[in-house]
Scaffold this active site. Structure first.
Site, PDB file in Angstrom:
ATOM      1  CG  ASP A 132      -0.159  -0.208   2.517  1.00 46.18           C
ATOM      2  OD1 ASP A 132       1.084  -0.057   2.512  1.00 46.18           O
ATOM      3  OD2 ASP A 132      -0.795  -0.537   3.544  1.00 46.18           O
ATOM      4  N   GLY A 133       2.179   1.135  -0.089  1.00 46.39           N
ATOM      5  CA  GLY A 133       3.042   2.316  -0.153  1.00 46.39           C
ATOM      6  C   GLY A 133       3.585   2.750   1.190  1.00 46.39           C
ATOM      7  CE  LYS A 175      16.839  35.233  -6.708  1.00 44.17           C
ATOM      8  NZ  LYS A 175      17.204  33.852  -6.371  1.00 44.17           N
ATOM      9  N   GLY A 221      16.944  26.441 -11.692  1.00 40.39           N
ATOM     10  CA  GLY A 221      18.064  26.878 -12.533  1.00 40.39           C
ATOM     11  C   GLY A 221      17.888  28.280 -13.088  1.00 40.39           C
ATOM     12  NE  ARG A 237      12.878  32.614  -6.410  1.00 39.11           N
ATOM     13  CZ  ARG A 237      13.268  31.779  -7.368  1.00 39.11           C
ATOM     14  NH1 ARG A 237      12.411  31.361  -8.277  1.00 39.11           N
ATOM     15  NH2 ARG A 237      14.518  31.376  -7.423  1.00 39.11           N
ATOM     16  NE  ARG A 273      15.218  26.926  -1.288  1.00 47.01           N
ATOM     17  CZ  ARG A 273      14.978  26.224  -2.385  1.00 47.01           C
ATOM     18  NH1 ARG A 273      15.135  26.782  -3.559  1.00 47.01           N
ATOM     19  NH2 ARG A 273      14.583  24.973  -2.303  1.00 47.01           N
ATOM     20  CG  ASP A 333      22.316  31.133  -5.687  1.00 48.72           C
ATOM     21  OD1 ASP A 333      22.377  31.518  -4.507  1.00 48.72           O
ATOM     22  OD2 ASP A 333      21.315  31.271  -6.403  1.00 48.72           O
TER      23      ASP A 333
HETATM   24  C1  R5P Z   1      17.259  31.654  -2.992  1.00 46.69           C
HETATM   25  O1  R5P Z   1      17.316  32.806  -2.703  1.00 46.69           O
HETATM   26  C2  R5P Z   1      18.474  30.818  -3.218  1.00 46.69           C
HETATM   27  O2  R5P Z   1      19.606  31.447  -2.717  1.00 46.69           O
HETATM   28  C3  R5P Z   1      18.671  30.484  -4.679  1.00 46.69           C
HETATM   29  O3  R5P Z   1      18.997  31.647  -5.391  1.00 46.69           O
HETATM   30  C4  R5P Z   1      17.438  29.881  -5.288  1.00 46.69           C
HETATM   31  O4  R5P Z   1      16.939  28.858  -4.482  1.00 46.69           O
HETATM   32  C5  R5P Z   1      17.715  29.359  -6.674  1.00 46.69           C
HETATM   33  O5  R5P Z   1      16.522  28.869  -7.179  1.00 46.69           O
HETATM   34  P1  R5P Z   1      16.281  28.656  -8.734  1.00 46.69           P
HETATM   35  O6  R5P Z   1      17.338  27.743  -9.228  1.00 46.69           O
HETATM   36  O7  R5P Z   1      14.897  28.057  -8.788  1.00 46.69           O
HETATM   37  O8  R5P Z   1      16.311  30.006  -9.379  1.00 46.69           O
END
Ligand code: R5P
Length: 300
Positions: A36-37, A191, A223, A193, A94, A217
């Site tokens: 069943d996992g 950056k 990525g 996001r 994060r 990083d």
């Molecule tokens: C977040 O601030 C971390 O330091 C990395 O920059 C982040 O997790 C990279 O994520 P991704 O590869 O999705 O851009």
């Protein structure tokens, strides 16, 4: 006092390497899925009166949680003196504030769960940004091993005329330390996001002719952070960058994103098993463990 490295399922190579580096016993754990996992787990080694070091890198943590908790608790029931966790990659760090009303602050919750389960934790470069220190979220002794000395040494050996570049302020802590240890200039970009797979990287670039840009990083996930930084550099006439990260999470599509952005090479530390691993940080973990185990032993 006997020490034994126990692998969480799938982390046998990590446990074996650490056991070798520490010259201690490597334990064995049988696991499988019931039809069943659900998780079956059996500790096949004698852990009575031993200091147990559970070894598990925590990329893709959700599928590992049950076995991690079962392993630690079973070791205790079988008489282990202490049960600690070596997690070269520590997940969930994060999500360190409530970005939107109602969100789980997973960093605190996950740290609380691990604090309930283990006596101590050791990890490599956790994502500490809005949470300043592991002690702010862990109720157990929690140690950070820095990857910077290992990354700097790799850059010194492999990269001619490097310039260390961070995509954002969160990477600055690694960028400054690596720049100083590798004796190379550095700069940090900005950056924003916009979503899980959407980031914008901006900044003023100096003349980088004759230099090798080395992007640094802590994590490569989608990525996109590295890919967009690489695009910015190439558009400004720089050479194709070398991308270096501590933790190789590599969500689906990340490898292609980096290749299509024009990265010359992608290199990571071996905190998460991945084809890009080229920087060995496990000696850093092994160097810290004897002091941690000695400290815990004084509490019995
Ligand atoms: C977040 O601030 C971390 O330091 C990395 O920059 C982040 O997790 C990279 O994520 P991704 O590869 O999705 O851009």
């Amino acid at each position: 006092m006997r020490t034994i490295c126990l692998p969480a399922p799938g982390h046998e190579p990590l446990a074996q390497r650490l056991a070798n580096l520490l010259t201690v016993e490597q334990g064995s754990v049988d696991t499988r899925r019931f039809p069943d996992g659900e998780t079956y787990l059996r500790i096949a080694s004698d852990v009575k009166n031993a200091q147990v070091v559970v070894c598990a890198s925590l990329a893709a943590p959700d599928g590992q949680l049950a076995s991690l908790i079962f392993l630690a608790q079973t070791a205790r029931e079988l008489g282990a003196l202490s049960v600690g966790l070596v997690a070269p990659y520590l997940a969930y760090m994060r999500q360190d504030i409530r970005f939107k009303p109602g969100e789980a602050v997973s960093a605190r919750l996950f740290a609380g769960l691990l604090s309930d389960t283990f006596d101590w934790l050791l990890t490599v470069d956790p994502h500490l940004h809005r949470i300043a220190a592991l002690a702010d979220v862990f109720r157990i002794p929690a140690t950070r091993v820095p990857a910077a000395p290992f990354i700097a040494s790799w850059i010194r050996t492999n990269i001619p005329s490097p310039v260390i570049i961070g995509p954002d302020v969160e990477s600055e802590q690694w960028v400054r330390e690596i720049s100083s240890l590798a004796d190379a200039p550095c700069l940090v970009l900005e950056k924003r996001r916009l979503g899980d797979h959407e980031v914008v990287v901006q900044g003023t670039l100096p003349d980088l002719s004759g230099k090798t840009p080395v992007l640094i990083d802590d994590i490569i996930s989608s990525g996109q952070t590295m890919a967009n930084t690489a695009r910015l550099l190439l558009a400004a006439g720089a050479s194709p960058p070398v991308c270096v990260a501590v933790h190789a999470l590599f969500a689906p599509g990340a490898t292609d994103a980096l290749r299509m952005a024009g990265a010359a090479r992608v290199v990571t530390c071996n905190t998460v098993q991945h084809a890009t691993n080229a920087i060995d940080v496990l000696p850093g973990i092994a160097a810290e463990l004897p002091a941690i185990l000695k400290g815990i032993a004084t509490t019995y």
